[in-house]
Write a protein that holds these residues in place. Structure first.
Motif, mmCIF file in Angstrom:
data_model
loop_
_atom_site.group_PDB
_atom_site.id
_atom_site.type_symbol
_atom_site.label_atom_id
_atom_site.label_comp_id
_atom_site.label_asym_id
_atom_site.label_seq_id
_atom_site.Cartn_x
_atom_site.Cartn_y
_atom_site.Cartn_z
ATOM 1 N N PRO A 270 0.839 -1.217 0.000
ATOM 2 C CA PRO A 270 0.000 0.000 0.000
ATOM 3 C C PRO A 270 0.871 1.263 0.000
ATOM 4 O O PRO A 270 1.928 1.288 0.635
ATOM 5 C CB PRO A 270 -0.793 -0.112 1.308
ATOM 6 C CG PRO A 270 -0.684 -1.538 1.727
ATOM 7 C CD PRO A 270 0.599 -2.054 1.181
ATOM 8 N N PHE A 271 0.404 2.309 -0.702
ATOM 9 C CA PHE A 271 1.173 3.562 -0.794
ATOM 10 C C PHE A 271 1.437 4.173 0.576
ATOM 11 O O PHE A 271 2.500 4.742 0.811
ATOM 12 C CB PHE A 271 0.451 4.572 -1.693
ATOM 13 C CG PHE A 271 0.556 4.245 -3.165
ATOM 14 C CD1 PHE A 271 1.598 3.483 -3.657
ATOM 15 C CD2 PHE A 271 -0.393 4.705 -4.065
ATOM 16 C CE1 PHE A 271 1.700 3.173 -5.000
ATOM 17 C CE2 PHE A 271 -0.299 4.407 -5.416
ATOM 18 C CZ PHE A 271 0.748 3.631 -5.892
ATOM 19 N N LYS A 272 0.480 4.052 1.494
ATOM 20 C CA LYS A 272 0.672 4.663 2.824
ATOM 21 C C LYS A 272 1.870 4.035 3.541
ATOM 22 O O LYS A 272 2.623 4.719 4.237
ATOM 23 C CB LYS A 272 -0.601 4.581 3.678
ATOM 24 C CG LYS A 272 -1.096 3.201 4.011
ATOM 25 C CD LYS A 272 -2.316 3.299 4.937
ATOM 26 C CE LYS A 272 -2.936 1.951 5.231
ATOM 27 N NZ LYS A 272 -2.082 0.960 5.826
ATOM 28 N N GLN A 323 -1.546 5.654 -11.837
ATOM 29 C CA GLN A 323 -1.607 4.745 -10.683
ATOM 30 C C GLN A 323 -0.651 5.194 -9.568
ATOM 31 O O GLN A 323 -0.968 5.087 -8.382
ATOM 32 C CB GLN A 323 -1.241 3.336 -11.184
ATOM 33 C CG GLN A 323 -1.250 2.256 -10.122
ATOM 34 C CD GLN A 323 -0.641 0.956 -10.645
ATOM 35 O OE1 GLN A 323 -0.463 0.771 -11.851
ATOM 36 N NE2 GLN A 323 -0.310 0.059 -9.730
ATOM 37 N N TYR A 324 0.534 5.709 -9.958
ATOM 38 C CA TYR A 324 1.565 6.079 -8.973
ATOM 39 C C TYR A 324 1.588 7.569 -8.617
ATOM 40 O O TYR A 324 2.408 7.988 -7.808
ATOM 41 C CB TYR A 324 2.954 5.661 -9.491
ATOM 42 C CG TYR A 324 3.194 4.177 -9.366
ATOM 43 C CD1 TYR A 324 3.584 3.622 -8.145
ATOM 44 C CD2 TYR A 324 3.015 3.332 -10.453
ATOM 45 C CE1 TYR A 324 3.806 2.260 -8.019
ATOM 46 C CE2 TYR A 324 3.229 1.959 -10.341
ATOM 47 C CZ TYR A 324 3.620 1.426 -9.119
ATOM 48 O OH TYR A 324 3.828 0.075 -8.995
ATOM 49 N N LEU A 328 3.979 10.005 -5.874
ATOM 50 C CA LEU A 328 4.807 11.149 -6.275
ATOM 51 C C LEU A 328 4.312 12.438 -5.619
ATOM 52 O O LEU A 328 5.106 13.282 -5.201
ATOM 53 C CB LEU A 328 4.805 11.293 -7.796
ATOM 54 C CG LEU A 328 5.698 10.282 -8.542
ATOM 55 C CD1 LEU A 328 5.234 10.095 -9.968
ATOM 56 C CD2 LEU A 328 7.153 10.716 -8.512
ATOM 57 N N ALA A 329 3.015 12.592 -5.502
ATOM 58 C CA ALA A 329 2.426 13.804 -4.898
ATOM 59 C C ALA A 329 2.860 13.976 -3.441
ATOM 60 O O ALA A 329 3.017 15.101 -2.958
ATOM 61 C CB ALA A 329 0.908 13.761 -4.995
ATOM 62 N N ALA A 330 3.090 12.849 -2.751
ATOM 63 C CA ALA A 330 3.492 12.903 -1.334
ATOM 64 C C ALA A 330 4.877 13.508 -1.163
ATOM 65 O O ALA A 330 5.242 13.960 -0.076
ATOM 66 C CB ALA A 330 3.454 11.504 -0.728
#
Length: 419
Positions: A270-272, A323-324, A328-330
């Motif tokens: 998961p991205f988190k 999807q990614y 990248l925004a983080a």
């Protein structure tokens, strides 16, 4: 009947001497030492005369066989016993490194003696390298002044290529490290090495023998941190070495981060969880957001097999990057990070010919996904772009940039009306 065996005939008479060429010469380093010391006593402290004497003596004396004895004398004044002490009953000379003045100029002059000797008798190279490795292991047996002189000499010989940086392995001896001898010796050594060359040349030599990432091993395990290394060597006047090690550590951390990121992406974590991991690594290894965004971009782009057809690759890229985009925004919370990402996209599209026409589509996608904002895009367009593919990419972006400018002007006039 006589059962006794007949006696075998025996040779009697004069014994023949073994021919001289068949005799094995007795190993006698003491006699060799006496010859060298006598010659050095006659030359005195004139190092030019010393070099000439050593050059001429190589034709008469067996340097190949007595290399260790020769180098012991030139460094310590006589043959060294195990541990680095000079035997009391041995002849010794004051024409040696340990009895010389403790300054860089004198050590440079002695380095010339070794250089000339080894250039003249190339077979001594290996023996000299072995000698220096041995001397480094004997450091505790020498006085502080002797260690300082040896360190300066070693640094000079490393700088001029007479010695290979692999000899530094001897400094990682557990007892030398534990008692702080290795670190103190390294200070003098690196000072003279950098004085002869510069930190970049030192870095190249270290890298060749895979020693560039091992310098922190000069300290015990509980002190092997960038902070401790940096403080110790900066206070000793070697700030450039401290910065080099800090940079090496950072490069290692960045490589490790990219490797782990790619593994997490391939597992579909998961991205988190990925974001949390990356932020912890940033803090731990002092990695900037700009650096992280380039690592994420490279990792994202390396996780897929790209289509070789130009007309299909743009569509594939948009689907993949969409999807990614949250990841990248983080890590584009600063304008400089956004600009860094823009430059990486430009570079990637230029270096991968199938992506040349996809540049604008990727930028627009990231704008809509709030990875990129107006100001960095406009700055990139105006004067911050790379030269790579500049005309192609600026042409692609022209209409979108005009739209951004108009949208910005409209929002400004709306804000003024609201006032």
């Amino acid at each position: 009947m006589n059962n006794q065996k007949p006696q075998k005939p025996t040779l009697s008479g004069q014994r023949f001497k073994t021919r001289k060429r068949d005799e094995k010469e007795r190993f006698d380093p003491t006699q060799f030492q006496d010859c060298i010391i006598q010659g050095l006593t006659e030359t005195g402290t004139d190092l030019e005369a010393v070099a000439k004497f050593l050059d001429a003596s190589g034709a008469k004396l067996d340097y190949r066989r007595y290399a260790e004895t020769l180098f012991d004398i030139l460094v310590a004044g006589g043959m060294l016993a195990p541990g680095g002490t000079l035997a009391d009953d041995m002849t010794r000379t004051n024409v040696c490194v340990f009895a010389a003045q403790e300054d860089l100029e004198t050590m440079q002059a002695f380095a010339q003696v070794f250089n000339k000797l080894i250039r003249r008798y190339k077979y001594l190279e290996k023996g000299f390298e072995d000698e220096v490795k041995k001397l480094l292991l004997f450091l505790k047996g020498f006085s502080e002044s002797e260690r300082n002189k040896l360190a300066m000499l070693t640094g000079i010989l490393l700088a001029n290529g007479t010695l290979n940086a692999s000899i530094l392995n001897s400094l990682y001896n557990e007892n030398l490290v534990k008692e702080g001898v290795s670190a103190a010796f390294a200070v003098k050594l690196f000072k003279s090495w950098i004085n002869e060359k510069d930190i970049n040349a030192v870095a190249v030599s270290l890298r060749k023998v895979n020693m560039d990432n091992r310098l922190m091993e000069l300290f015990p395990a509980n002190k092997q941190s960038v902070e401790h290394f940096s403080k110790y060597f900066t206070e000793a006047g070697l700030k450039e070495l401290s910065e080099y090690v800090r940079n090496q550590q950072s490069i290692g951390a960045r490589k490790e981060l990219q490797k782990e990121l790619q593994e997490q992406m391939s597992r579909g974590d998961p991205f988190k969880d990925i974001i949390l991991y990356v932020k912890e690594e940033m803090k731990k290894n002092n990695i900037s957001e700009q650096t992280v965004v380039t690592i994420i971009w490279s990792s994202v782009m390396s996780t897929v097999e790209w289509n070789k057809k130009e007309e299909l690759v743009a569509e594939q890229a948009i689907k993949h990057l969409k999807q990614y985009s949250p990841l990248l925004a983080a890590f584009t919370t600063q304008g400089q990070s956004e600009l860094t990402l823009l430059l990486k996209i430009q570079e990637y599209c230029y270096d991968n010919i199938h992506f040349m026409k996809a540049f604008q589509k990727i930028v627009v996608l990231f704008y809509k996904a709030e990875v990129l904002s107006e100001e960095p895009i406009l700055k990139w367009y105006k004067d911050a772009h790379l030269a790579k593919g500049k005309s192609v990419f600026l042409e692609q972006m022209k209409k979108f940039v005009e739209w951004l400018k108009n949208a910005e002007e409209e929002s400004e006039s709306e804000a003024e009306e609201g006032d």
